[in-house]
Design a protein around this motif. Sequence first.
Motif: not given
Length: 197
Positions: A71, A126, A130
Amino acid sequence: MSYRWSVNDPDAPAPPRRKDARRNQETLLDAAATVFVAKGVDAPVRDIATEAGVGLGTIYRHFPTRADLVIAVYRHQIEACAEAGPTLLTEGPTPYAALVRWIDLFVDFLVTKHGLAAVLQPGNADFEALHTHFLDRLVPVCAELLDAAAEETDSEVTAYELMRGVGNLCIGADTDTRYDARRLVGLLVAGLRRPRG
């Protein structure tokens, strides 16, 4: 030499250690991105440590899990790709050349992005955050490059369409040695160019 600053003063210099830590983390993320592009997101952490010139403990201290590292690399590459667009326009010989170079950087980025799916599943908060960040940062940069190259291109393709097309051409490139996504992306971008004469 002593340093004094207030946390409430936005113009105060950052503490020297924080600058070094930020630079070290960027070096680590650059190294991880290089390894991920070459070997995929499942590459051994020791390969990343070797590329970065650090110990394994340093990587695990910053990024306790592989998902944390992937990430962070993904976010780092989004920023690098976004910042590269204006720089390439300024330094490139032509706007079209800047567009071609940026797409090449974007392809490197996509290799890592596709590996993200192995770490985060779509529907994960997440992953969704993103993806939104990815579009918000990179579509305007691609649009700026396309607008600048308008005199050299003969296409009504939008930035989103171009990025989506490049992305689709890159799917599976890391798992099939017979497939050269970069060559096909090159043909796609060449097709944008207005014929001379």
